[in-house]
Enzyme design. Structure first.
Site, short mmCIF file in Angstrom:
data_model
loop_
_atom_site.label_atom_id
_atom_site.label_comp_id
_atom_site.label_asym_id
_atom_site.label_seq_id
_atom_site.Cartn_x
_atom_site.Cartn_y
_atom_site.Cartn_z
N GLU A 1 23.86 -20.52 8.72
CA GLU A 1 25.15 -20.21 8.56
C GLU A 1 25.69 -19.04 8.92
O GLU A 1 25.01 -18.01 8.41
CB GLU A 1 25.52 -20.57 7.38
CG GLU A 1 26.84 -20.39 6.50
CD GLU A 1 28.03 -20.84 7.50
OE1 GLU A 1 28.18 -22.16 7.49
OE2 GLU A 1 28.92 -20.03 7.97
N ARG B 1 35.05 -29.88 13.03
CA ARG B 1 35.75 -30.71 13.85
C ARG B 1 36.93 -30.37 14.42
O ARG B 1 37.55 -29.45 14.09
CB ARG B 1 35.79 -32.12 13.03
CG ARG B 1 34.66 -32.42 12.50
CD ARG B 1 34.92 -33.76 11.42
NE ARG B 1 35.38 -34.83 12.28
CZ ARG B 1 34.56 -35.74 13.13
NH1 ARG B 1 33.28 -35.43 13.54
NH2 ARG B 1 35.24 -36.77 13.73
N HIS C 1 31.63 -42.91 -25.23
CA HIS C 1 30.36 -42.48 -25.58
C HIS C 1 29.09 -43.38 -25.43
O HIS C 1 29.25 -44.44 -26.16
CB HIS C 1 30.45 -41.80 -26.97
CG HIS C 1 28.88 -41.17 -27.47
ND1 HIS C 1 28.47 -39.89 -26.73
CD2 HIS C 1 27.76 -41.59 -28.10
CE1 HIS C 1 27.53 -39.67 -27.40
NE2 HIS C 1 26.83 -40.63 -28.11
N ALA D 1 39.43 -38.27 4.43
CA ALA D 1 39.68 -39.79 4.45
C ALA D 1 40.79 -39.89 3.69
O ALA D 1 41.94 -40.39 3.82
CB ALA D 1 38.61 -40.30 4.44
N ALA E 1 26.69 -28.69 13.32
CA ALA E 1 27.72 -29.03 12.26
C ALA E 1 28.65 -28.04 12.05
O ALA E 1 28.57 -27.47 10.93
CB ALA E 1 27.02 -29.75 10.93
N GLY F 1 25.22 -24.80 10.56
CA GLY F 1 26.51 -24.70 9.82
C GLY F 1 26.43 -25.33 8.19
O GLY F 1 25.73 -26.37 8.15
N LYS G 1 27.42 -41.84 3.49
CA LYS G 1 27.14 -42.18 2.05
C LYS G 1 25.62 -43.34 1.92
O LYS G 1 24.92 -43.27 1.04
CB LYS G 1 28.04 -42.51 1.41
CG LYS G 1 28.92 -41.38 0.78
CD LYS G 1 29.78 -40.66 1.36
CE LYS G 1 29.18 -39.40 1.75
NZ LYS G 1 30.10 -38.46 2.63
P1 FAD Z 1 39.68 -40.62 12.64
O1 FAD Z 1 38.94 -41.25 11.58
O2 FAD Z 1 38.92 -39.64 13.42
O3 FAD Z 1 40.16 -41.82 13.44
C1 FAD Z 1 41.05 -41.48 14.49
C2 FAD Z 1 40.86 -42.91 15.49
O4 FAD Z 1 41.82 -42.80 16.52
C3 FAD Z 1 39.54 -43.25 16.17
O5 FAD Z 1 39.28 -44.48 15.90
C4 FAD Z 1 39.64 -42.94 17.43
O6 FAD Z 1 39.01 -43.63 18.41
C5 FAD Z 1 41.30 -43.25 17.69
N1 FAD Z 1 41.97 -42.70 18.86
C6 FAD Z 1 41.92 -41.34 19.22
N2 FAD Z 1 42.76 -41.12 20.14
C7 FAD Z 1 43.10 -42.22 20.67
C8 FAD Z 1 44.21 -42.57 21.66
N3 FAD Z 1 44.72 -41.69 22.38
N4 FAD Z 1 44.38 -43.92 21.63
C9 FAD Z 1 43.84 -44.93 20.78
N5 FAD Z 1 43.26 -44.64 19.93
C10 FAD Z 1 42.81 -43.10 19.63
N6 FAD Z 1 35.96 -37.52 4.42
C11 FAD Z 1 35.97 -37.85 3.36
O7 FAD Z 1 37.04 -37.97 2.65
N7 FAD Z 1 35.00 -38.47 2.49
C12 FAD Z 1 33.65 -38.17 2.99
O8 FAD Z 1 32.56 -38.28 2.48
C13 FAD Z 1 33.58 -37.92 4.36
N8 FAD Z 1 32.19 -37.72 5.03
C14 FAD Z 1 32.20 -37.50 6.18
C15 FAD Z 1 30.90 -37.57 6.81
C16 FAD Z 1 30.83 -37.39 8.12
C17 FAD Z 1 29.49 -37.01 8.99
C18 FAD Z 1 31.96 -37.01 8.86
C19 FAD Z 1 31.85 -36.80 10.32
C20 FAD Z 1 33.29 -37.07 8.41
C21 FAD Z 1 33.37 -37.25 7.04
N9 FAD Z 1 34.51 -37.32 6.46
C22 FAD Z 1 34.63 -37.42 5.00
C23 FAD Z 1 36.06 -36.91 7.16
C24 FAD Z 1 36.60 -38.32 7.65
O9 FAD Z 1 35.93 -39.13 8.48
C25 FAD Z 1 37.77 -37.95 8.35
O10 FAD Z 1 38.69 -36.87 7.55
C26 FAD Z 1 38.73 -39.09 8.38
O11 FAD Z 1 37.94 -39.90 9.22
C27 FAD Z 1 39.86 -38.95 9.20
O12 FAD Z 1 40.81 -39.99 9.33
P2 FAD Z 1 41.73 -40.21 10.66
O13 FAD Z 1 42.32 -41.49 10.58
O14 FAD Z 1 42.76 -39.20 10.87
O15 FAD Z 1 40.98 -40.01 12.13
P1 AMP Z 2 32.68 -26.90 8.29
O1 AMP Z 2 33.91 -26.43 9.18
O2 AMP Z 2 32.86 -26.94 6.78
O3 AMP Z 2 32.13 -28.02 8.83
O4 AMP Z 2 31.58 -25.84 8.39
C1 AMP Z 2 31.09 -25.46 9.65
C2 AMP Z 2 30.35 -24.04 9.40
O5 AMP Z 2 29.51 -23.84 10.62
C3 AMP Z 2 31.11 -22.86 9.09
O6 AMP Z 2 30.65 -22.43 8.06
C4 AMP Z 2 30.69 -21.80 10.28
O7 AMP Z 2 30.92 -20.64 9.62
C5 AMP Z 2 29.40 -22.32 10.79
N1 AMP Z 2 29.13 -21.96 12.14
C6 AMP Z 2 29.88 -22.05 13.30
N2 AMP Z 2 29.47 -21.60 14.49
C7 AMP Z 2 28.32 -21.18 13.91
C8 AMP Z 2 27.07 -20.41 14.79
N3 AMP Z 2 27.18 -20.12 15.92
N4 AMP Z 2 25.96 -20.19 13.66
C9 AMP Z 2 25.75 -20.59 12.74
N5 AMP Z 2 26.88 -20.92 11.97
C10 AMP Z 2 28.06 -21.28 12.56
#
Ligand code: FAD
Ligand code: AMP
Length: 473
Positions: free
Chosen positions: A207, A275, A447, A323, A272, A184, A55
């Site tokens: 995609e 996950r 408004h 999140a 991308a 993606g 962001k």
């Molecule tokens: P995580 O945030 O992944 O945290 C897990 C933690 O556990 C990590 O710090 C890791 O190191 C730790 N861990 C793992 N295994 C172990 C272990 N065995 N021992 C000790 N520690 C461990 N979501 C939104 O809602 N809004 C957004 O705008 C948004 N933007 C995003 C942008 C990007 C580029 C990405 C990659 C993700 C985005 N997300 C967004 C998704 C969001 O980041 C995740 O859904 C969220 O972080 C999940 O939270 P969590 O606590 O489950 O896991």
């Molecule tokens: P998201 O799971 O929302 O992050 O989106 C990931 C996207 O990547 C999905 O829409 C998938 O269809 C796309 N994707 C996965 N593998 C491939 C690939 N080999 N080539 C093009 N797109 C892909």
């Protein structure tokens, strides 16, 4: 002996740990990531390499592109703005470090014990923590797994952290790539594509699926596709990447579309493609916890696993990887551990794509309702008819309210437009209280605000919008 051990300090884990402590439970949070000084790196994906840094860059890049493309609309001439990418990245880093150290401060204030190391569950009452030079077993009454997720790697485009990167690498480019490929067209691909396209990259998104944003309202997905292509994100559907290799000069990408093979040369490639849950080396075989074929920990609606007193929340379990969903699960779980009857409104988890304009929604789409055989009515309002949207020069898109045909209860709110995330959030509040479209229509909106579009769309559900012609019912 702890009451609760939380594994992971992302938005699931740190929120769970803080609330557990507030409830009087003796709580520790184990985090394996550490910073350059060897201290715990709290905040997980969200604060460090997800929501927040993305962001920060989306906002910076939006200002840059606004200065180039739209300041002149307001009669402001600034010439060509100069981009200082390292300053932009420093700003992002500062925000991240302010927030992650904020979590550390909150832990101290709430008496959550921070433990640095990799956690492994031995059984429902014992967790082994291994750090650089030691290993210990901690005893606890409950374990909350919040180990999160990591980017999926695909063998056809292996990340080399140089010119083929995942979302983390894409937040750290030191220069704007001239040509950028993205595999993606999901939320992350679109947000990161927007950042670099605004900063000057020529972006091509590949995609595999034929449908764009299948989880969104159909008309919104269609409008968003058109708008993003107009903005310079060249999105290609039905294009499955079959190989990507990096040479000194470029990354060569091959993809297949309708049986035809094509090539693309880019300077950087972002993978991308989704996950995956973090469950590697987390569970001792003896602990008896199930993991499904994709690595997720199966849980019920209360985030209980198949082992009593072990709970799992956030990205490591089913549901959207968001999140706010992760944090709410954290609160629900520790409240239940403390004996409260907490639950979670899974139907009301909002989704947002933080592009410009934003895309946001909550509840059901028309398509889902039709498939379930439910009768509904809809009301829409275009931002082009909103005085405030026109005043700010942000009048692309529309908002749609869906209500039950008989009871008028709101079933969904879908928006593409200025501040869509914040407007849809008002729909979430209304739905949480079981509001009808009429209730929203009878609510007073300031408004001029862009939120008035929600008011008008709600009134349009029953043919009562003021600022557009209503369809004959
Ligand atoms: P995580 O945030 O992944 O945290 C897990 C933690 O556990 C990590 O710090 C890791 O190191 C730790 N861990 C793992 N295994 C172990 C272990 N065995 N021992 C000790 N520690 C461990 N979501 C939104 O809602 N809004 C957004 O705008 C948004 N933007 C995003 C942008 C990007 C580029 C990405 C990659 C993700 C985005 N997300 C967004 C998704 C969001 O980041 C995740 O859904 C969220 O972080 C999940 O939270 P969590 O606590 O489950 O896991
Ligand atoms: P998201 O799971 O929302 O992050 O989106 C990931 C996207 O990547 C999905 O829409 C998938 O269809 C796309 N994707 C996965 N593998 C491939 C690939 N080999 N080539 C093009 N797109 C892909």
């Amino acid at each position: 002996m702890y009451d609760v051990i939380v594994i992971g300090s992302g938005p699931a884990g740190y929120v769970a740990a803080i609330r557990a402590s507030q409830l009087g439970l003796k709580t520790a949070c184990i985090e394996k990531s550490f910073d350059s000084e060897g201290n715990s790196q709290l905040g997980g994906t969200c604060l460090n390499v997800g929501c927040i840094p993305s962001k920060a860059l989306l906002d910076s890049s939006h200002r840059y592109s606004d200065a180039i493309n739209h300041f002149s609309d307001h009669g402001i001439a600034v010439g060509k703005p100069k981009l200082d990418i390292s300053k932009m990245m420093d700003r992002k880093k500062k925000i991240v470090s302010q927030l992650t150290s904020g979590v550390s401060g909150l832990f101290k204030a709430n008496k959550v014990i921070q433990v640095l190391g990799h956690a492994k569950i031995i059984d429902a009452n014992h967790v082994e923590v291994t750090s650089k030079d030691s290993s210990e077993i901690i005893e606890t009454k409950n374990i909350v797994i919040a180990s999160g997720s990591s980017p999926i790697n695909i063998s056809v485009a292996e990340v080399n952290h140089k010119d083929i990167v995942d979302s983390t690498g894409a937040l750290e480019f030191e220069a704007v790539p001239k040509k950028l490929g993205i595999i993606g067209a999901g939320v992350i691909g679109l947000e990161l594509g927007s950042v670099w396209s605004r900063l000057g990259s020529e972006v091509t998104v590949l995609e595999a699926m034929d449908e764009f944003l299948p989880m969104a309202d159909k008309r919104i997905a269609k409008d968003v596709f058109k708008e993003f292509n107009k903005q310079g994100l060249n999105i290609n559907l039905g294009c499955k990447v079959t190989s990507a290799s990096s040479s000194e000069k470029a990354v060569n990408v091959t993809y297949e579309n309708d049986g035809n093979i094509s090539d693309l040369k880019v300077d950087k490639l972002i993978v991308a493609v989704g996950r995956k849950p973090n469950t590697d080396n987390l569970l001792d075989q003896k602990c008896g916890l199930s993991v499904d074929e994709k690595g997720f920990i199966p849980v019920n609606d209360f985030c209980e696993t198949n082992v009593q007193n072990i709970w799992a929340i956030g990205d490591v379990v089913r549901g959207p990887m968001l999140a706010h969903k992760a944090s709410e699960e954290g609160i629900m779980v520790v409240e239940r551990i403390a004996g409260k009857h907490a639950d979670m409104a899974y139907d009301l988890v909002p989704s947002v794509i933080y592009t410009h304009p934003e895309v946001a929604w909550v509840g059901k789409t028309e398509e889902e309702l039709a498939e379930a055989g439910l009768e509904f009515k809809t009301g829409s309002f275009p931002f082009a008819a909103s005085g405030r949207a026109l005043a700010t020069g942000e009048s692309t898109g529309f908002i749609k309210v869906i209500a039950d045909k008989k009871t008028d209860t709101i079933l969904g709110v879908h928006a593409f437009g200025p501040s869509a995330a914040d407007i849809v959030q008002q729909g979430v509040v209304a739905m949480e209280f079981g509001a009808s479209a009429e209730d929203l229509g009878l609510t007073i909106f300031s408004h001029p605000t862009v939120s008035e579009a929600l008011h008008e769309a709600a009134m349009a559900v029953n043919g009562q919008a003021i600022h557009i012609g209503n369809r004959k019912k």
